[in-house]
Scaffold this motif. Structure first.
Motif, short mmCIF file in Angstrom:
data_model
loop_
_atom_site.label_atom_id
_atom_site.label_comp_id
_atom_site.label_asym_id
_atom_site.label_seq_id
_atom_site.Cartn_x
_atom_site.Cartn_y
_atom_site.Cartn_z
N VAL A 42 3.25 -45.69 -98.85
CA VAL A 42 3.52 -46.79 -97.93
C VAL A 42 3.23 -46.35 -96.50
O VAL A 42 3.81 -45.40 -96.00
CB VAL A 42 5.00 -47.25 -98.03
CG1 VAL A 42 5.27 -48.36 -97.02
CG2 VAL A 42 5.29 -47.74 -99.44
N LEU A 44 3.54 -47.20 -92.74
CA LEU A 44 4.23 -48.07 -91.79
C LEU A 44 3.46 -48.05 -90.48
O LEU A 44 3.90 -47.46 -89.50
CB LEU A 44 5.68 -47.61 -91.60
CG LEU A 44 6.55 -47.60 -92.85
CD1 LEU A 44 7.96 -47.15 -92.51
CD2 LEU A 44 6.59 -48.97 -93.50
N SER A 45 2.31 -48.70 -90.46
CA SER A 45 1.50 -48.72 -89.25
C SER A 45 2.18 -49.59 -88.19
O SER A 45 2.93 -50.52 -88.53
CB SER A 45 0.11 -49.27 -89.56
OG SER A 45 0.20 -50.65 -89.87
N ASP A 47 0.95 -51.94 -86.43
CA ASP A 47 0.58 -53.35 -86.62
C ASP A 47 1.39 -54.00 -87.73
O ASP A 47 1.78 -55.17 -87.65
CB ASP A 47 -0.91 -53.48 -86.92
CG ASP A 47 -1.77 -53.21 -85.69
OD1 ASP A 47 -1.23 -53.30 -84.57
OD2 ASP A 47 -2.96 -52.90 -85.85
N ARG A 48 1.66 -53.23 -88.80
CA ARG A 48 2.43 -53.77 -89.92
C ARG A 48 3.88 -54.01 -89.50
O ARG A 48 4.49 -55.02 -89.87
CB ARG A 48 2.37 -52.80 -91.10
CG ARG A 48 2.98 -53.40 -92.34
CD ARG A 48 2.83 -52.50 -93.55
NE ARG A 48 3.55 -53.09 -94.68
CZ ARG A 48 3.90 -52.43 -95.76
NH1 ARG A 48 3.60 -51.16 -95.87
NH2 ARG A 48 4.55 -53.02 -96.74
N ILE A 49 4.44 -53.08 -88.73
CA ILE A 49 5.81 -53.25 -88.24
C ILE A 49 5.90 -54.48 -87.34
O ILE A 49 6.81 -55.31 -87.48
CB ILE A 49 6.27 -51.99 -87.48
CG1 ILE A 49 6.41 -50.80 -88.42
CG2 ILE A 49 7.58 -52.24 -86.74
CD1 ILE A 49 7.52 -50.92 -89.44
N ALA A 51 3.95 -57.09 -87.24
CA ALA A 51 3.76 -58.32 -88.02
C ALA A 51 5.04 -58.68 -88.78
O ALA A 51 5.40 -59.86 -88.89
CB ALA A 51 2.60 -58.14 -89.00
N LYS A 52 5.74 -57.68 -89.31
CA LYS A 52 6.98 -57.93 -90.04
C LYS A 52 8.05 -58.48 -89.11
O LYS A 52 8.78 -59.41 -89.46
CB LYS A 52 7.47 -56.64 -90.70
CG LYS A 52 8.71 -56.82 -91.59
CD LYS A 52 8.40 -57.65 -92.82
CE LYS A 52 9.59 -57.73 -93.76
NZ LYS A 52 9.33 -58.56 -94.94
N SER A 55 7.27 -62.05 -88.39
CA SER A 55 7.52 -62.92 -89.56
C SER A 55 9.02 -63.14 -89.78
O SER A 55 9.41 -64.18 -90.30
CB SER A 55 6.90 -62.30 -90.82
OG SER A 55 7.64 -61.16 -91.24
N ALA A 73 1.06 -52.55 -80.25
CA ALA A 73 1.06 -53.46 -81.40
C ALA A 73 1.81 -54.76 -81.12
O ALA A 73 1.57 -55.78 -81.77
CB ALA A 73 1.66 -52.75 -82.62
N ASN A 341 10.16 -49.22 -98.08
CA ASN A 341 8.85 -49.78 -98.47
C ASN A 341 8.63 -51.18 -97.88
O ASN A 341 7.73 -51.90 -98.28
CB ASN A 341 8.71 -49.82 -99.99
CG ASN A 341 9.74 -50.73 -100.64
OD1 ASN A 341 10.56 -51.35 -99.96
ND2 ASN A 341 9.70 -50.81 -101.96
N MET A 342 9.52 -51.56 -96.92
CA MET A 342 9.40 -52.80 -96.14
C MET A 342 9.82 -54.06 -96.91
O MET A 342 9.59 -55.17 -96.44
CB MET A 342 7.97 -52.99 -95.60
CG MET A 342 7.52 -51.90 -94.65
SD MET A 342 8.22 -52.12 -93.02
CE MET A 342 7.20 -53.42 -92.38
#
Length: 375
Positions: A42, A44-45, A47-49, A51-52, A55, A73, A341-342
């Motif tokens: 997993v 945890l970039s 950008d992913r953080i 975006a989460k 959301s 980000a 794992n988000m």
């Protein structure tokens, strides 16, 4: 009859405009720190953080390590960032103004205002840090503030974060609370004067869980906001009745500031939460059930806009510790809203999705309909 319908529509239109998007007086955010290692596959970039967070409709994030990639980000996301400067840097920034400017050049200037940076905390619970860097706090804060001013950045405030247990020895009754001495006079008083002068906020890490564990006289329901007949504490000096531990601790901080003549400073709770698992089997109240109960009740309490007995507007911001769980292993408490794992850890939604506003509007519409029917 047509005129009644017209006025009804007019009133509904004005009401929809007049009622703000949320009934909360408090901004509710989360803390995030980059994990020391990535679990399994997993990634945890940043950008992913970001975006989460978007959301989940989380409006504010406290970055405990102020990673520039993470700051970038959040550009154009409308999420407000609370940056932190680590304790080891405090003496360096205090002694060298150019180093403070260099920190601002690296962590603020490339991103602001595309990234909404609202506040910078110089140090986190520096009083308990070893070696002791607290004598350097004020000068470091001044140098960071001056660096921002030199760059004509006036909307980012500068403060430092204290931990409740290290500065407020007695929380009850709140009206009698005072800052621990000698740190109160030597460290905190000059910082309060700086915060007042620069229109900044007092930042506090405040965990009802820790206070509940330290005192056998506090029932679990009082710590979890439960509405039971005996879940209260009366401050006999002020005649105020406290129905939860969170408000009692916040008011102890407000009383401590009032003793020093700064009772009107805004307060930001920089960290709070309830662990879903403890360090060992002795922490029987560190459970997923109690953690969810605490968080749901805290969010409902903050969104109600009821404030605390000593401050009707309440605290201006609260940050839940923390967004993502560290890898589950023995010897650490787990606090995260998300698994490492988000995936979601709790069944409730962090954002109420405007539910409170919709209910308020529906109630108002029903009242208008009843009024028209009676005319």
């Amino acid at each position: 009859m047509h005129s009644i319908a017209f006025y009804l529509l007019l009133l509904i239109s004005f009401t929809a405009i007049a009622i703000p998007p949320t009934t909360s007086a408090t901004t509710i955010g989360v803390t995030y720190s980059t994990p020391a290692s990535i679990s399994g596959s997993v990634m945890l970039s940043p950008d992913r953080i970001a975006a989460k967070v978007v959301s989940m409709k989380i409006p504010a994030v406290r970055l405990l390590d102020s990673n520039p990639a993470m700051i970038r980000a959040f550009a154009y996301t409308n999420v407000s960032l609370f940056l932190s400067i680590p304790n080891p840097l405090v003496p360096l920034l205090a002694s060298n103004r150019s180093l403070a400017m260099r920190w601002v050049y690296r962590h603020v200037l490339p991103f602001y205002p595309r990234t909404k940076i609202s506040i910078i905390s110089v140090g986190n619970d520096a009083i308990s840090y070893s070696p002791d860097v607290s004598p350097f706090l004020l000068r470091a804060m001044q140098n960071v503030h001056l660096s921002l001013t030199d760059l004509r950045i006036y909307k980012i405030s500068v403060s430092t974060t204290f931990s409740f247990f290290n500065i407020v020895p007695t929380a009850f009754p709140p009206s009698s609370a005072q800052f621990q001495q000698p740190n109160g006079e030597v460290i905190i008083r000059p910082i309060l004067q700086f915060l007042e002068r620069t229109n900044s906020s007092f930042l506090i890490n405040l965990f009802p869980y820790n206070m509940y564990r330290s005192s056998f006289s506090i029932p679990i329901g009082f710590a979890l906001f439960e509405e039971f007949p005996f879940n209260f504490r009366d401050d006999l000096t002020t005649g105020v009745r406290y129905r939860n531990l969170f408000d009692m601790m916040v008011d102890a901080v407000i009383s401590s500031m009032a003793v020093m003549g700064h009772e009107n400073l805004p307060v930001i709770v920089a960290e709070t939460g309830w662990p879903s698992s403890g360090i060992d089997s002795s922490e029987v109240d560190a459970t997923l059930l109690y953690s969810e109960m605490f968080l749901k009740a805290l969010l409902a309490h903050l969104r109600s806009g009821s404030g605390t007995p000593l401050r009707k507007e309440g605290v201006s911001e609260v940050y839940i510790f923390e967004l993502v769980e560290k890898d589950a292993k023995q010897g650490i408490r787990n606090w995260g809203l998300l698994h490492h794992n988000m995936t979601n850890k709790y069944s409730f939604e962090f954002s109420d999705g405007g539910k409170a506003r919709r209910l308020l509007l529906i109630g108002f519409f029903l009242e208008l309909v009843m009024l028209c029917l009676l005319m």
